[in-house]
Design an enzyme around this catalytic site. Structure first.
Site, mmCIF file in Angstrom:
data_model
loop_
_atom_site.group_PDB
_atom_site.id
_atom_site.type_symbol
_atom_site.label_atom_id
_atom_site.label_comp_id
_atom_site.label_asym_id
_atom_site.label_seq_id
_atom_site.Cartn_x
_atom_site.Cartn_y
_atom_site.Cartn_z
ATOM 1 N N LYS A 1 -13.206 1.055 -2.319
ATOM 2 C CA LYS A 1 -14.219 1.278 -1.282
ATOM 3 C C LYS A 1 -15.395 2.070 -1.843
ATOM 4 O O LYS A 1 -16.558 1.751 -1.601
ATOM 5 C CB LYS A 1 -13.618 2.025 -0.079
ATOM 6 C CG LYS A 1 -12.733 1.164 0.821
ATOM 7 C CD LYS A 1 -12.313 1.945 2.071
ATOM 8 C CE LYS A 1 -11.394 1.124 2.961
ATOM 9 N NZ LYS A 1 -10.952 1.829 4.159
ATOM 10 N N GLU B 1 0.819 -1.220 0.000
ATOM 11 C CA GLU B 1 0.000 0.000 0.000
ATOM 12 C C GLU B 1 0.849 1.266 0.000
ATOM 13 O O GLU B 1 0.408 2.317 -0.436
ATOM 14 C CB GLU B 1 -0.906 0.029 1.246
ATOM 15 C CG GLU B 1 -2.266 -0.587 0.991
ATOM 16 C CD GLU B 1 -3.240 -0.383 2.138
ATOM 17 O OE1 GLU B 1 -4.178 -1.169 2.208
ATOM 18 O OE2 GLU B 1 -3.067 0.531 2.976
HETATM 19 O O1 PA5 Z 1 -3.695 1.158 5.675
HETATM 20 C C1 PA5 Z 1 -4.829 1.575 5.475
HETATM 21 O O2 PA5 Z 1 -5.112 2.778 5.626
HETATM 22 C C2 PA5 Z 1 -5.965 0.658 5.073
HETATM 23 O O3 PA5 Z 1 -5.543 -0.625 4.820
HETATM 24 C C3 PA5 Z 1 -7.000 0.629 6.189
HETATM 25 O O4 PA5 Z 1 -6.381 0.213 7.375
HETATM 26 C C4 PA5 Z 1 -8.155 -0.311 5.865
HETATM 27 O O5 PA5 Z 1 -8.702 0.034 4.622
HETATM 28 C C5 PA5 Z 1 -9.230 -0.228 6.941
HETATM 29 O O6 PA5 Z 1 -9.710 1.085 7.061
HETATM 30 P P1 PA5 Z 1 -10.528 1.548 8.315
HETATM 31 O O7 PA5 Z 1 -9.683 1.407 9.524
HETATM 32 O O8 PA5 Z 1 -10.876 2.978 8.022
HETATM 33 O O9 PA5 Z 1 -11.764 0.673 8.416
#
Ligand code: PA5
Length: 442
Positions: A420, A285
Protein backbone atom coordinates in the site's frame (compact mmCIF):
# COMPACT_ATOMS: atom_id res chain seq x y z
CA UNK A 1 -22.33 -28.96 16.60
CA UNK A 2 -23.00 -27.58 13.12
CA UNK A 3 -19.87 -29.02 11.54
CA UNK A 4 -18.26 -32.45 11.65
CA UNK A 5 -14.74 -33.52 10.78
CA UNK A 6 -13.53 -36.72 9.15
CA UNK A 7 -9.85 -37.66 9.31
CA UNK A 8 -10.28 -41.00 7.50
CA UNK A 9 -8.28 -39.76 4.54
CA UNK A 10 -5.51 -38.28 6.70
CA UNK A 11 -4.92 -40.97 9.33
CA UNK A 12 -2.53 -42.97 7.16
CA UNK A 13 -0.15 -39.99 7.01
CA UNK A 14 -0.81 -38.26 10.36
CA UNK A 15 -2.20 -40.73 12.86
CA UNK A 16 -4.67 -39.82 15.64
CA UNK A 17 -1.87 -40.59 18.14
CA UNK A 18 0.46 -38.12 16.39
CA UNK A 19 -2.25 -35.44 16.48
CA UNK A 20 -2.80 -36.14 20.17
CA UNK A 21 0.94 -35.79 20.83
CA UNK A 22 0.90 -32.11 19.92
CA UNK A 23 -2.28 -31.40 21.90
CA UNK A 24 -0.28 -29.60 24.65
CA UNK A 25 1.13 -27.15 22.07
CA UNK A 26 -2.30 -26.57 20.54
CA UNK A 27 -3.93 -26.10 23.94
CA UNK A 28 -1.22 -23.59 24.88
CA UNK A 29 -1.98 -21.62 21.70
CA UNK A 30 -5.71 -21.75 22.49
CA UNK A 31 -4.99 -20.43 26.00
CA UNK A 32 -2.90 -17.58 24.57
CA UNK A 33 -5.72 -16.69 22.19
CA UNK A 34 -8.54 -16.83 24.74
CA UNK A 35 -6.43 -15.20 27.44
CA UNK A 36 -5.56 -12.37 24.98
CA UNK A 37 -1.94 -12.67 26.01
CA UNK A 38 -0.26 -13.17 22.62
CA UNK A 39 0.96 -10.92 19.81
CA UNK A 40 -1.83 -8.94 18.16
CA UNK A 41 -4.12 -9.26 21.18
CA UNK A 42 -5.54 -5.78 20.45
CA UNK A 43 -7.36 -7.37 17.51
CA UNK A 44 -9.43 -10.03 19.21
CA UNK A 45 -12.85 -8.37 19.22
CA UNK A 46 -14.07 -11.09 16.82
CA UNK A 47 -13.67 -13.74 19.54
CA UNK A 48 -17.09 -12.84 20.93
CA UNK A 49 -19.47 -12.58 17.96
CA UNK A 50 -22.51 -11.86 20.13
CA UNK A 51 -20.85 -8.70 21.48
CA UNK A 52 -19.66 -7.36 18.12
CA UNK A 53 -22.84 -5.41 17.40
CA UNK A 54 -24.98 -3.79 20.09
CA UNK A 55 -28.73 -4.57 19.83
CA UNK A 56 -29.37 -0.95 18.82
CA UNK A 57 -26.73 -0.98 16.08
CA UNK A 58 -27.98 -4.30 14.73
CA UNK A 59 -31.54 -2.96 14.46
CA UNK A 60 -30.23 0.21 12.79
CA UNK A 61 -28.26 -1.94 10.35
CA UNK A 62 -31.36 -3.97 9.44
CA UNK A 63 -33.36 -0.76 9.00
CA UNK A 64 -30.61 0.66 6.79
CA UNK A 65 -30.67 -2.50 4.64
CA UNK A 66 -34.44 -2.10 4.26
CA UNK A 67 -34.06 1.56 3.31
CA UNK A 68 -31.39 0.82 0.70
CA UNK A 69 -33.41 -2.10 -0.69
CA UNK A 70 -36.50 0.09 -0.99
CA UNK A 71 -34.65 2.83 -2.87
CA UNK A 72 -32.32 0.71 -5.06
CA UNK A 73 -32.48 -1.86 -7.81
CA UNK A 74 -28.72 -2.31 -7.42
CA UNK A 75 -26.28 -1.61 -4.61
CA UNK A 76 -22.59 -1.20 -5.36
CA UNK A 77 -20.41 -2.41 -2.49
CA UNK A 78 -17.00 -0.74 -2.59
CA UNK A 79 -14.17 -2.42 -0.66
CA UNK A 80 -11.17 -4.71 -0.95
CA UNK A 81 -9.66 -7.61 1.05
CA UNK A 82 -11.35 -8.00 4.40
CA UNK A 83 -13.65 -5.12 3.52
CA UNK A 84 -15.18 -7.19 0.70
CA UNK A 85 -14.52 -10.93 0.72
CA UNK A 86 -16.71 -12.00 3.66
CA UNK A 87 -19.83 -10.28 2.36
CA UNK A 88 -19.50 -11.67 -1.14
CA UNK A 89 -18.64 -15.14 0.15
CA UNK A 90 -21.73 -15.22 2.38
CA UNK A 91 -24.12 -13.94 -0.30
CA UNK A 92 -22.90 -16.47 -2.85
CA UNK A 93 -22.94 -19.33 -0.34
CA UNK A 94 -26.24 -18.56 1.37
CA UNK A 95 -28.25 -17.24 -1.57
CA UNK A 96 -26.56 -18.08 -4.87
CA UNK A 97 -23.32 -17.66 -6.80
CA UNK A 98 -25.69 -16.38 -9.53
CA UNK A 99 -27.25 -13.91 -7.08
CA UNK A 100 -27.63 -11.04 -9.56
CA UNK A 101 -29.23 -13.26 -12.19
CA UNK A 102 -31.84 -15.11 -10.14
CA UNK A 103 -35.41 -13.82 -9.64
CA UNK A 104 -35.52 -12.09 -6.23
CA UNK A 105 -37.10 -9.29 -4.22
CA UNK A 106 -33.76 -7.91 -3.00
CA UNK A 107 -31.47 -5.54 -4.97
CA UNK A 108 -28.62 -6.70 -7.17
CA UNK A 109 -25.23 -6.46 -5.44
CA UNK A 110 -22.07 -5.53 -7.29
CA UNK A 111 -18.69 -5.71 -5.57
CA UNK A 112 -16.33 -3.04 -6.89
CA UNK A 113 -13.20 -1.21 -5.76
CA UNK A 114 -11.44 -4.56 -5.30
CA UNK A 115 -9.28 -3.95 -8.38
CA UNK A 116 -8.26 -0.93 -10.44
CA UNK A 117 -9.78 -2.14 -13.68
CA UNK A 118 -11.55 0.63 -15.62
CA UNK A 119 -13.47 -1.89 -17.71
CA UNK A 120 -14.79 -3.73 -14.63
CA UNK A 121 -16.18 -0.56 -13.07
CA UNK A 122 -17.55 0.71 -16.40
CA UNK A 123 -19.23 -2.65 -17.06
CA UNK A 124 -20.86 -2.65 -13.62
CA UNK A 125 -22.16 0.88 -14.19
CA UNK A 126 -23.50 -0.13 -17.55
CA UNK A 127 -25.18 -3.21 -16.02
CA UNK A 128 -26.96 -0.85 -13.57
CA UNK A 129 -28.22 1.50 -16.27
CA UNK A 130 -31.97 1.94 -15.84
CA UNK A 131 -31.85 0.90 -12.17
CA UNK A 132 -31.82 3.13 -9.11
CA UNK A 133 -28.47 2.68 -7.34
CA UNK A 134 -26.93 3.10 -3.91
CA UNK A 135 -23.35 2.70 -2.74
CA UNK A 136 -21.93 1.11 0.41
CA UNK A 137 -18.31 2.16 0.78
CA UNK A 138 -16.22 0.12 3.21
CA UNK A 139 -12.67 0.82 4.35
CA UNK A 140 -11.28 0.53 7.86
CA UNK A 141 -8.29 2.74 7.17
CA UNK A 142 -10.37 4.97 4.92
CA UNK A 143 -7.35 5.47 2.69
CA UNK A 144 -6.92 2.26 0.64
CA UNK A 145 -6.34 3.31 -2.95
CA UNK A 146 -8.53 0.83 -4.88
CA UNK A 147 -11.84 1.52 -3.07
CA UNK A 148 -11.05 5.23 -2.76
CA UNK A 149 -10.56 5.53 -6.55
CA UNK A 150 -13.75 3.57 -7.29
CA UNK A 151 -15.72 5.65 -4.78
CA UNK A 152 -14.59 8.88 -6.37
CA UNK A 153 -15.89 7.66 -9.74
CA UNK A 154 -19.16 6.54 -8.15
CA UNK A 155 -19.68 9.82 -6.29
CA UNK A 156 -19.67 11.57 -9.68
CA UNK A 157 -22.26 9.09 -10.97
CA UNK A 158 -24.45 9.62 -7.89
CA UNK A 159 -24.19 13.41 -8.20
CA UNK A 160 -25.14 13.19 -11.89
CA UNK A 161 -28.15 11.00 -11.08
CA UNK A 162 -29.39 12.40 -7.76
CA UNK A 163 -27.89 15.90 -7.45
CA UNK A 164 -28.39 17.30 -3.93
CA UNK A 165 -29.92 14.02 -2.77
CA UNK A 166 -26.82 11.93 -3.58
CA UNK A 167 -25.75 11.56 0.09
CA UNK A 168 -28.88 9.55 0.90
CA UNK A 169 -27.62 6.95 -1.59
CA UNK A 170 -24.34 6.38 0.28
CA UNK A 171 -23.56 4.42 3.42
CA UNK A 172 -19.97 4.50 4.73
CA UNK A 173 -18.51 1.79 6.96
CA UNK A 174 -15.20 2.83 8.48
CA UNK A 175 -13.15 3.54 11.58
CA UNK A 176 -14.87 5.36 14.44
CA UNK A 177 -12.32 8.19 14.68
CA UNK A 178 -9.94 8.53 11.73
CA UNK A 179 -9.43 8.40 8.00
CA UNK A 180 -10.45 10.29 4.88
CA UNK A 181 -13.64 8.27 4.46
CA UNK A 182 -14.89 9.23 7.91
CA UNK A 183 -14.12 12.90 7.24
CA UNK A 184 -16.02 12.72 3.95
CA UNK A 185 -18.96 10.94 5.55
CA UNK A 186 -19.20 13.65 8.20
CA UNK A 187 -18.93 16.45 5.67
CA UNK A 188 -21.51 14.95 3.31
CA UNK A 189 -23.88 13.52 5.95
CA UNK A 190 -23.70 9.85 4.88
CA UNK A 191 -25.20 7.26 7.19
CA UNK A 192 -22.24 5.49 8.79
CA UNK A 193 -21.42 2.28 10.63
CA UNK A 194 -18.29 1.65 12.65
CA UNK A 195 -15.70 -1.09 12.18
CA UNK A 196 -14.62 -1.86 15.76
CA UNK A 197 -11.03 -0.88 16.60
CA UNK A 198 -10.26 -4.38 17.84
CA UNK A 199 -11.30 -6.26 14.69
CA UNK A 200 -8.95 -6.56 11.70
CA UNK A 201 -10.24 -6.64 8.12
CA UNK A 202 -10.16 -10.40 7.55
CA UNK A 203 -11.99 -11.06 10.84
CA UNK A 204 -14.68 -8.44 10.19
CA UNK A 205 -17.39 -10.42 8.37
CA UNK A 206 -19.70 -10.36 11.42
CA UNK A 207 -19.36 -6.58 11.88
CA UNK A 208 -21.28 -4.12 9.67
CA UNK A 209 -18.57 -4.72 7.01
CA UNK A 210 -20.14 -8.07 6.17
CA UNK A 211 -23.54 -7.79 7.80
CA UNK A 212 -24.95 -4.82 5.86
CA UNK A 213 -24.43 -6.28 2.36
CA UNK A 214 -25.43 -9.74 3.63
CA UNK A 215 -28.66 -8.34 5.12
CA UNK A 216 -29.36 -6.58 1.82
CA UNK A 217 -29.34 -9.97 0.12
CA UNK A 218 -32.18 -11.02 2.42
CA UNK A 219 -30.11 -13.23 4.75
CA UNK A 220 -31.09 -13.43 8.43
CA UNK A 221 -27.95 -11.95 9.94
CA UNK A 222 -29.10 -12.76 13.48
CA UNK A 223 -28.94 -16.49 12.66
CA UNK A 224 -25.48 -16.00 11.21
CA UNK A 225 -24.33 -14.35 14.47
CA UNK A 226 -26.09 -17.03 16.57
CA UNK A 227 -24.19 -19.77 14.70
CA UNK A 228 -20.89 -17.99 15.27
CA UNK A 229 -21.70 -17.39 18.95
CA UNK A 230 -22.42 -21.10 19.47
CA UNK A 231 -19.20 -21.98 17.67
CA UNK A 232 -17.35 -19.61 20.02
CA UNK A 233 -18.54 -21.57 23.08
CA UNK A 234 -17.64 -24.84 21.35
CA UNK A 235 -14.15 -23.76 20.24
CA UNK A 236 -13.30 -22.47 23.73
CA UNK A 237 -13.45 -25.98 25.19
CA UNK A 238 -10.02 -27.25 26.35
CA UNK A 239 -11.05 -30.87 25.72
CA UNK A 240 -8.82 -31.70 22.75
CA UNK A 241 -10.53 -35.04 22.11
CA UNK A 242 -13.93 -33.46 21.48
CA UNK A 243 -12.83 -30.07 20.12
CA UNK A 244 -12.66 -30.54 16.33
CA UNK A 245 -11.35 -27.01 15.85
CA UNK A 246 -8.24 -27.81 17.90
CA UNK A 247 -7.88 -31.14 16.10
CA UNK A 248 -8.02 -29.37 12.74
CA UNK A 249 -5.39 -26.85 13.90
CA UNK A 250 -3.18 -29.74 15.07
CA UNK A 251 -3.54 -31.62 11.79
CA UNK A 252 -2.70 -28.67 9.54
CA UNK A 253 0.33 -27.71 11.65
CA UNK A 254 1.61 -31.30 11.54
CA UNK A 255 1.07 -31.44 7.78
CA UNK A 256 3.19 -28.32 7.37
CA UNK A 257 5.93 -29.86 9.50
CA UNK A 258 5.72 -32.97 7.33
CA UNK A 259 6.53 -30.86 4.26
CA UNK A 260 3.03 -30.21 2.96
CA UNK A 261 3.31 -26.50 2.32
CA UNK A 262 0.04 -25.93 0.46
CA UNK A 263 -3.45 -26.25 1.96
CA UNK A 264 -5.94 -26.65 -0.85
CA UNK A 265 -9.45 -25.61 0.23
CA UNK A 266 -11.80 -27.71 -1.86
CA UNK A 267 -15.53 -27.16 -2.35
CA UNK A 268 -18.06 -29.31 -4.13
CA UNK A 269 -20.54 -26.60 -5.02
CA UNK A 270 -19.94 -23.31 -6.88
CA UNK A 271 -21.60 -21.54 -3.93
CA UNK A 272 -18.34 -22.24 -2.02
CA UNK A 273 -15.96 -20.57 -4.48
CA UNK A 274 -15.92 -17.14 -2.81
CA UNK A 275 -15.79 -18.70 0.67
CA UNK A 276 -12.57 -20.35 -0.47
CA UNK A 277 -11.34 -16.87 -1.48
CA UNK A 278 -12.23 -15.63 2.01
CA UNK A 279 -10.32 -18.58 3.52
CA UNK A 280 -7.29 -17.81 1.37
CA UNK A 281 -7.21 -14.27 2.74
CA UNK A 282 -7.90 -15.39 6.31
CA UNK A 283 -5.08 -17.93 6.45
CA UNK A 284 -2.70 -16.29 3.95
CA UNK A 285 -2.62 -12.90 5.67
CA UNK A 286 -2.65 -14.40 9.15
CA UNK A 287 0.06 -17.05 8.82
CA UNK A 288 2.23 -16.01 5.89
CA UNK A 289 4.94 -14.07 7.73
CA UNK A 290 8.48 -14.45 9.04
CA UNK A 291 9.03 -16.85 6.10
CA UNK A 292 6.57 -19.31 7.62
CA UNK A 293 3.07 -20.60 7.00
CA UNK A 294 1.00 -22.80 4.74
CA UNK A 295 0.21 -21.36 1.32
CA UNK A 296 -3.60 -21.37 1.03
CA UNK A 297 -4.98 -22.30 -2.39
CA UNK A 298 -8.37 -23.47 -3.59
CA UNK A 299 -10.06 -25.81 -6.00
CA UNK A 300 -13.67 -26.22 -7.10
CA UNK A 301 -14.68 -29.83 -7.62
CA UNK A 302 -15.56 -31.59 -9.78
CA UNK A 303 -14.63 -28.77 -12.21
CA UNK A 304 -10.95 -28.61 -11.24
CA UNK A 305 -10.53 -32.38 -11.27
CA UNK A 306 -10.29 -31.80 -15.01
CA UNK A 307 -7.46 -29.28 -14.61
CA UNK A 308 -5.68 -29.46 -11.23
CA UNK A 309 -6.77 -33.06 -10.63
CA UNK A 310 -3.75 -34.54 -12.39
CA UNK A 311 -1.34 -32.52 -10.21
CA UNK A 312 -3.17 -33.36 -6.99
CA UNK A 313 -3.12 -37.06 -7.84
CA UNK A 314 0.39 -37.34 -9.15
CA UNK A 315 2.40 -34.09 -9.06
CA UNK A 316 4.87 -32.73 -6.44
CA UNK A 317 3.84 -33.95 -2.99
CA UNK A 318 3.39 -30.47 -1.51
CA UNK A 319 -0.37 -30.49 -0.97
CA UNK A 320 -3.07 -31.56 1.39
CA UNK A 321 -6.77 -30.87 0.99
CA UNK A 322 -9.26 -29.33 3.40
CA UNK A 323 -12.59 -30.24 1.87
CA UNK A 324 -15.88 -28.58 2.74
CA UNK A 325 -18.80 -30.84 2.00
CA UNK A 326 -22.40 -29.64 2.21
CA UNK A 327 -24.80 -32.33 3.47
CA UNK A 328 -27.91 -31.12 1.74
CA UNK A 329 -28.02 -28.62 -1.09
CA UNK A 330 -30.82 -26.08 -1.55
CA UNK A 331 -32.24 -27.78 -4.66
CA UNK A 332 -32.84 -31.38 -5.65
CA UNK A 333 -32.68 -32.76 -9.17
CA UNK A 334 -32.48 -36.41 -10.16
CA UNK A 335 -31.35 -38.37 -13.18
CA UNK A 336 -34.42 -39.72 -14.97
CA UNK A 337 -34.59 -42.99 -16.89
CA UNK A 338 -34.62 -42.55 -20.66
CA UNK A 339 -35.99 -45.01 -23.22
CA UNK A 340 -33.24 -46.91 -24.99
CA UNK A 341 -30.58 -45.59 -22.60
CA UNK A 342 -28.89 -43.61 -25.40
CA UNK A 343 -26.09 -42.20 -23.21
CA UNK A 344 -25.74 -45.30 -21.02
CA UNK A 345 -26.82 -43.40 -17.90
CA UNK A 346 -29.87 -45.44 -16.95
CA UNK A 347 -27.80 -47.11 -14.22
CA UNK A 348 -28.14 -43.78 -12.40
CA UNK A 349 -31.90 -43.49 -12.92
CA UNK A 350 -33.60 -42.13 -9.82
CA UNK A 351 -30.35 -40.99 -8.22
CA UNK A 352 -30.34 -37.36 -7.00
CA UNK A 353 -27.47 -35.19 -8.27
CA UNK A 354 -26.60 -34.54 -4.61
CA UNK A 355 -25.93 -38.25 -4.10
CA UNK A 356 -23.80 -38.42 -7.25
CA UNK A 357 -21.80 -35.48 -5.86
CA UNK A 358 -21.34 -37.17 -2.47
CA UNK A 359 -20.18 -40.41 -4.07
CA UNK A 360 -17.76 -38.41 -6.20
CA UNK A 361 -16.42 -36.78 -3.01
CA UNK A 362 -15.61 -40.18 -1.53
CA UNK A 363 -14.18 -41.53 -4.80
CA UNK A 364 -11.88 -38.50 -5.08
CA UNK A 365 -10.74 -38.61 -1.44
CA UNK A 366 -9.82 -42.29 -1.89
CA UNK A 367 -8.00 -41.66 -5.16
CA UNK A 368 -6.07 -38.68 -3.77
CA UNK A 369 -5.11 -40.59 -0.64
CA UNK A 370 -3.76 -43.45 -2.76
CA UNK A 371 -1.82 -40.90 -4.81
CA UNK A 372 -0.31 -39.49 -1.61
CA UNK A 373 -2.46 -36.37 -1.11
CA UNK A 374 -4.33 -36.61 2.20
CA UNK A 375 -7.61 -34.79 2.94
CA UNK A 376 -9.40 -33.47 5.99
CA UNK A 377 -13.15 -33.45 5.34
CA UNK A 378 -15.44 -30.98 7.06
CA UNK A 379 -19.17 -31.49 6.61
CA UNK A 380 -21.81 -28.86 7.27
CA UNK A 381 -25.40 -30.17 7.26
CA UNK A 382 -26.90 -27.59 4.91
CA UNK A 383 -26.55 -24.06 3.54
CA UNK A 384 -28.25 -22.30 6.46
CA UNK A 385 -27.12 -18.96 7.89
CA UNK A 386 -26.70 -20.51 11.34
CA UNK A 387 -24.42 -23.28 10.08
CA UNK A 388 -22.48 -20.88 7.89
CA UNK A 389 -21.86 -18.56 10.88
CA UNK A 390 -20.65 -21.60 12.81
CA UNK A 391 -18.26 -22.57 10.02
CA UNK A 392 -16.85 -19.03 9.62
CA UNK A 393 -16.05 -18.84 13.31
CA UNK A 394 -14.55 -22.34 13.29
CA UNK A 395 -12.05 -21.27 10.64
CA UNK A 396 -11.29 -17.93 12.35
CA UNK A 397 -10.57 -19.68 15.64
CA UNK A 398 -8.52 -22.41 13.97
CA UNK A 399 -6.55 -19.66 12.25
CA UNK A 400 -5.77 -17.87 15.52
CA UNK A 401 -4.72 -21.14 17.22
CA UNK A 402 -2.66 -22.25 14.21
CA UNK A 403 -0.91 -18.89 13.95
CA UNK A 404 0.16 -18.96 17.59
CA UNK A 405 1.26 -22.60 17.23
CA UNK A 406 3.36 -21.54 14.26
CA UNK A 407 4.90 -18.71 16.28
CA UNK A 408 3.62 -15.73 14.26
CA UNK A 409 1.34 -12.82 15.06
CA UNK A 410 -1.83 -13.92 13.23
CA UNK A 411 -3.47 -10.51 13.54
CA UNK A 412 -1.21 -8.09 11.67
CA UNK A 413 -0.47 -7.79 7.95
CA UNK A 414 2.80 -5.90 7.48
CA UNK A 415 3.22 -7.31 3.96
CA UNK A 416 -0.07 -5.78 2.82
CA UNK A 417 0.87 -2.43 4.32
CA UNK A 418 4.19 -2.52 2.41
CA UNK A 419 2.52 -2.69 -0.99
CA UNK A 420 0.00 0.00 0.00
CA UNK A 421 2.83 2.40 0.92
CA UNK A 422 4.75 1.69 -2.29
CA UNK A 423 1.59 2.30 -4.31
CA UNK A 424 1.03 5.67 -2.59
CA UNK A 425 4.65 6.58 -3.36
CA UNK A 426 4.55 5.59 -7.03
CA UNK A 427 1.23 7.41 -7.51
CA UNK A 428 2.75 10.60 -6.05
CA UNK A 429 0.66 10.86 -2.85
CA UNK A 430 1.78 13.82 -0.73
CA UNK A 431 3.78 12.66 2.30
CA UNK A 432 5.39 9.75 0.43
CA UNK A 433 8.11 11.74 -1.42
CA UNK A 434 11.03 10.14 0.44
CA UNK A 435 9.79 6.61 -0.27
CA UNK A 436 9.17 7.56 -3.92
CA UNK A 437 12.79 8.74 -4.20
CA UNK A 438 14.06 5.52 -2.61
CA UNK A 439 11.97 3.42 -4.98
CA UNK A 440 13.07 5.32 -8.07
CA UNK A 441 16.72 4.72 -7.07
CA UNK A 442 15.96 1.00 -7.13
O1 PA5 B 1 -7.34 -7.97 6.46
C1 PA5 B 1 -6.94 -6.83 6.25
O2 PA5 B 1 -6.67 -6.06 7.19
C2 PA5 B 1 -6.78 -6.28 4.85
O3 PA5 B 1 -6.98 -7.23 3.88
C3 PA5 B 1 -7.77 -5.14 4.64
O4 PA5 B 1 -9.06 -5.62 4.87
C4 PA5 B 1 -7.68 -4.57 3.23
O5 PA5 B 1 -6.36 -4.20 2.96
C5 PA5 B 1 -8.60 -3.36 3.10
O6 PA5 B 1 -8.25 -2.37 4.03
P1 PA5 B 1 -9.23 -1.19 4.38
O7 PA5 B 1 -10.47 -1.75 4.96
O8 PA5 B 1 -8.47 -0.36 5.37
O9 PA5 B 1 -9.52 -0.43 3.10
Amino acid sequence: MALSIDFTYLDQMISPARRREIAPEILAAQKTLLGKSGAGSDFLGWLDPAALNSPGELSRLEACAERLAAQSGAVLVVGIGGSYLGARAAVEYLVSPLYNSIPKKTPDLWFVGNDVSASHLAEVLSACRGQEISVIVISKSGTTTEPAVAFRVLKKELARRYGGDAASHVVAITDRARGALLAMARAEGYETFVIPDDVGGRFSVLTPVGLLPIALAGVDVRSLIAGAADAASFCASPDFDSNICLQYAAARNLLLRAGRSVELFCGWNPCFTMTAEWLKQLFGESEGKDHKGLFPASAAFTTDLHSLGQFIQDGSRILFETVVSIGEDTASLSVEAEDGDPDGLNYLAGMPLGEINHRAERAVAMAHRSGGTPSIILTTPSRSAYEYGWMLYFFEFACGVSGYTLGVNPFDQPGVEDYKKNMFALLGKPGYEALAAQLSNK
